[in-house]
Design an enzyme around this catalytic site. Structure first.
Site, mmCIF file in Angstrom:
data_model
loop_
_atom_site.group_PDB
_atom_site.id
_atom_site.type_symbol
_atom_site.label_atom_id
_atom_site.label_comp_id
_atom_site.label_asym_id
_atom_site.label_seq_id
_atom_site.Cartn_x
_atom_site.Cartn_y
_atom_site.Cartn_z
ATOM 1 N N CYS A 1 25.845 56.435 43.512
ATOM 2 C CA CYS A 1 25.236 57.603 44.885
ATOM 3 C C CYS A 1 23.458 57.323 43.933
ATOM 4 O O CYS A 1 23.171 58.262 44.258
ATOM 5 C CB CYS A 1 25.774 57.877 44.790
ATOM 6 S SG CYS A 1 26.965 58.563 44.957
ATOM 7 N N THR B 1 27.733 52.874 46.466
ATOM 8 C CA THR B 1 29.409 53.567 46.082
ATOM 9 C C THR B 1 30.237 52.094 45.452
ATOM 10 O O THR B 1 29.762 50.831 46.226
ATOM 11 C CB THR B 1 30.182 54.695 46.252
ATOM 12 O OG1 THR B 1 30.653 55.519 45.768
ATOM 13 C CG2 THR B 1 30.299 54.078 47.791
#
Length: 217
Positions: free
Chosen positions: A169, A76
């Protein structure tokens, strides 16, 4: 659940790695008498790659550093204008497991956005919080010796373009959104206050102490 002291640290804008190592040290050195802590912080631009992170999800990191970390999850982005809430909690003392802590984090985000009229929701198969199929917050945790660290990242008022350099993600084409664009909290200060308020309801800490920075600074 008995009431306990909890410390909320407001840390401002910080580089990622020193805060990560501070979380590790805090967790390694704490004992059953150590008060739980919540840390509010923004980070300088960085990609973080979780323990299960695959290189293929780093599409074009360019000049933004990549740090391999000890939390769960994939890759991320963190940057200014994103509110981090790190949860340094003794889960054994709170008598909760990791799944319940994830739920607490998700519900705290959802409840704080709901105060602004923003309908957000969690997904069972993709941890985090979403608004209209776009991701507004990411979660990542590590538990060591029965205590948690890492936490959540809520997009508030930031440059979202770096998310285009990764599969957020681990999901290709994942659309990201931030609260300032959907009539949610406009500043990290407002977002952080809401997150802390709703986490404290779940932790049930009667004695809360707010402080800035660390004692040894």
């Amino acid at each position: 659940m008995e009431a306990r002291k909890l410390i909320v640290r407001q840390l401002g804008l910080r580089s990622y790695e020193p805060i990560w190592h501070q979380m590790q040290s805090f967790t390694d050195e704490r004992d059953d008498s150590t008060a739980d802590e919540l840390w509010l912080v923004e980070h300088q631009p960085v990609f973080t790659q979780g323990q299960a992170g695959k290189e293929e999800h780093l599409l074009a990191p360019g000049d933004i550093p990549v740090v391999k970390v000890d939390r769960g999850g994939q890759v991320t982005y963190h940057g200014p204008g994103q509110q981090m809430l790190y949860v340094l909690l003794n889960l054994r003392r709170l008598k909760i497991g990791v799944r319940e802590l994830v739920t607490w984090l998700e519900e705290s985000i959802i409840d704080s956005l709901k105060e602004y009229g923003v309908e957000a929701y969690a997904k069972a198969d993709a941890p985090g919080v979403y608004v209209n199929d776009s991701k507004i917050a990411s979660l990542g945790l590590r538990v060591r010796r029965g205590c948690s660290f890492h936490g959540l990242a809520l997009n508030v008022n930031m440059d979202l373009n770096p998310f285009l350099r990764i599969n957020p993600c681990g999901y290709a084409g994942m659309n990201m959104v931030q609260s300032s664009e959907i009539n949610g909290p406009q500043t990290v200060a407002d977002a952080g206050a809401g997150l802390v308020k709703h986490m404290l309801k779940r932790i049930n800490a009667e004695h809360v102490e707010y402080t800035e920075g660390f004692e040894n600074e």
